[in-house]
Scaffold this active site. Structure first.
Site, short mmCIF file in Angstrom:
data_model
loop_
_atom_site.label_atom_id
_atom_site.label_comp_id
_atom_site.label_asym_id
_atom_site.label_seq_id
_atom_site.Cartn_x
_atom_site.Cartn_y
_atom_site.Cartn_z
N PRO A 324 8.51 -32.47 7.80
CA PRO A 324 8.32 -31.07 6.93
C PRO A 324 7.24 -30.27 7.43
O PRO A 324 6.22 -30.88 7.69
CB PRO A 324 8.17 -31.60 5.66
CG PRO A 324 7.23 -32.91 5.72
CD PRO A 324 7.80 -33.55 7.13
N TYR A 366 15.32 -12.75 10.69
CA TYR A 366 16.20 -13.31 10.11
C TYR A 366 16.85 -12.77 8.81
O TYR A 366 17.63 -12.87 8.15
CB TYR A 366 15.59 -14.58 9.34
CG TYR A 366 15.17 -15.62 10.35
CD1 TYR A 366 15.52 -15.84 11.76
CD2 TYR A 366 13.77 -16.03 10.21
CE1 TYR A 366 14.86 -16.60 12.70
CE2 TYR A 366 13.13 -17.02 11.12
CZ TYR A 366 13.82 -17.18 12.29
OH TYR A 366 13.15 -17.74 13.34
N CYS A 393 5.63 0.49 14.94
CA CYS A 393 6.70 1.78 15.39
C CYS A 393 8.13 0.97 15.50
O CYS A 393 8.69 1.15 16.82
CB CYS A 393 6.10 2.15 16.82
SG CYS A 393 4.21 3.07 16.53
#
Length: 466
Positions: A324, A366, A393
């Site tokens: 994890p 994502y 930008c």
């Protein structure tokens, strides 16, 4: 100016309070945390009467004033408690923290003290951990394209296990391993399972760059080649099927397929491999109501599948490893930004802050969504939908699209973004030479800098062309 309430927002005051996280509460547990809008915050988070939020006993507004913005606040006790949750759920397994989520010397020290190992993907991550005092034998080295320097460093420092990700890596590893040693290795297997919160983080199928497929025989071929190398010791199989997975079923299916491969290896080579690594990828909630991985349920189901499958195949039960990362450090972090500008167009309201995709590229990569909150002052203004954007930008520099904030949000205000501990600063860049924010640990009312702010001088030192 009177701000009209968008029709997409609830008109009930209680519902609005829940949405904005402005309702007072004397408790931070259970439904009160949901009412306060703190369900995805560190468990130590407390709403204050002045509209502020404290984490680990430290005011976020005061932290912003003291350390500047943007600033990342990391709750040390939250990280430690999440390590303990995994150790309790998997008492007989090796729990290995995935350093790619976020690594600094203090985090390495915390997870070591809590009994976890470490998963690294480069010589840089490995060197940081070892120079902090992390035992190299408790480190797993990953990477789909390890450089010779990565491999040499891993061998020199004596990492516990190296995960082989391609057949070409086998020859390189065997050639670099000293003649008087045997390096423990695992084979990363692609079990053919699609799981994960986004197509770009699904790694359990054969159409991506990681691992060796069971289906086409690549994994079995790699096993055979490793067993032929006198300086490599194959100790087990590894798989990582994806990230942001809330369901237990894909892990159970992966265990079933890997046990099947363990049985075939035993039948073909007469070897019962003693270890099985099922990776990580456990989901956390970035916004209230999102699903998370139930670690206790995962442990029970995986353990049952592993024991039953091995009994049927007449195999000894291998020692389990899991990795994890996000689930340990993600919910412990809060990013605090200062509003620089508010721009209202005919269709949108843009709230621009002093950070953005250089410290959090995940929305651009994502399309992830967050739940930012106004802190540092109490507002009675009606909420409206806004888009929180960064200072860079790029039109895609959006931190949170179409989120509810008080209609009077203005330059100088502070916005806090919870669930910011993983894959923000570890993926940060030097875009526009803004400089990466500091990381501040909080615990028991105390705050200390773990990683200082990156300065213009830091960046200038690398530019040596003139």
């Amino acid at each position: 100016m009177t701000v009209s309430l968008p029709s997409s927002l609830p008109s009930d005051p209680e519902a609005l309070s829940r949405l904005l996280g402005t309702k007072d509460s004397d408790s931070s547990s259970g439904s009160d945390r949901d009412t306060d809008g703190l369900s995805v915050w560190p468990r130590s988070a407390r709403p204050e009467a002045d509209g502020d939020v404290s984490v680990g006993g430290v005011s976020l507004a005061e932290a912003a004033d003291r350390f500047g913005t943007p600033v990342y606040v990391l709750d040390e006790q939250e990280v430690r408690e999440r390590c303990r949750t995994y150790r309790t759920a998997f008492p007989e397994a090796d729990v290995v923290y995935a350093a790619k989520a976020f690594l600094c010397r203090a985090v390495a020290h915390w997870v070591q003290e809590e009994g976890l190992g470490l998963d690294v993907c480069s010589a840089g991550e490995l060197a940081l951990a070892v120079t902090t005092g992390f035992p190299p034998e408790r480190i797993v080295m990953h990477g789909n394209a390890k450089s010779p320097e990565d491999v040499r460093t891993a061998l020199r420092l004596g990492v516990g296990r190296i995960v082989v990700d391609s057949t070409s890596e086998i020859a390189r590893l065997a050639a670099l391993t000293p003649a008087d040693t045997r390096q423990k290795v695992m084979v990363r297997v692609v079990p053919g399972i699609a799981a994960g919160g986004h197509a770009k983080v699904r790694t359990g199928t054969g159409d991506q760059k990681f691992g060796l497929s069971i289906t086409d025989g690549s994994a079995q071929h790699a096993v055979t080649r490793i067993l032929d190398q006198p300086h490599l010791e194959l100790v087990g199989l590894h798989c990582h099927i994806g990230s942001q997975i809330a369901a237990v079923k894909p892990y159970v299916a992966a265990v079933r397929r890997l046990v099947g491969l363990l049985a075939r290896i035993r039948d073909q080579h007469g070897v019962a491999l003693p270890q099985l690594n099922i990776g990580g990828g456990h989901a956390i909630a970035y916004r209230p109501g999102e699903e998370i991985m139930n670690v206790s349920v995962l442990a029970g189901r995986v353990r049952a599948e592993l024991e039953d499958g091995c009994a049927q195949a007449q195999l000894p039960v291998p020692r389990l490893t899991l990795e994890p990362g996000r689930a340990v450090v993600g919910p412990a972090g809060v990013a605090v930004y200062r509003v620089l500008a508010v721009k209202r167009t005919a269709e949108h309201t843009f709230v621009a802050v002093d950070g953005g995709m250089s410290d959090n590229p995940r929305p651009a990569l994502y399309g992830v969504r967050y739940a930012p909150r106004l802190i540092g002052r109490r507002s009675s203004a009606s909420p409206r939908l806004v888009t929180v954007v960064g200072r860079h930008c790029e039109a895609g520099d959006v931190l949170a699209g179409e989120v509810a904030l008080p209609g009077d949000v203005r330059p100088g205000d502070l916005l806090a973004v919870p669930a910011a501990g993983a894959y923000h600063l570890s993926m940060a860049s030097g875009y526009n030479l803004v400089g990466r924010p500091p990381v501040v640990a909080v615990s028991d009312g105390m705050a200390r800098v773990l990683v200082r702010r990156e300065s213009l001088d830091d960046m200038s030192r690398r530019d040596i062309g003139l």
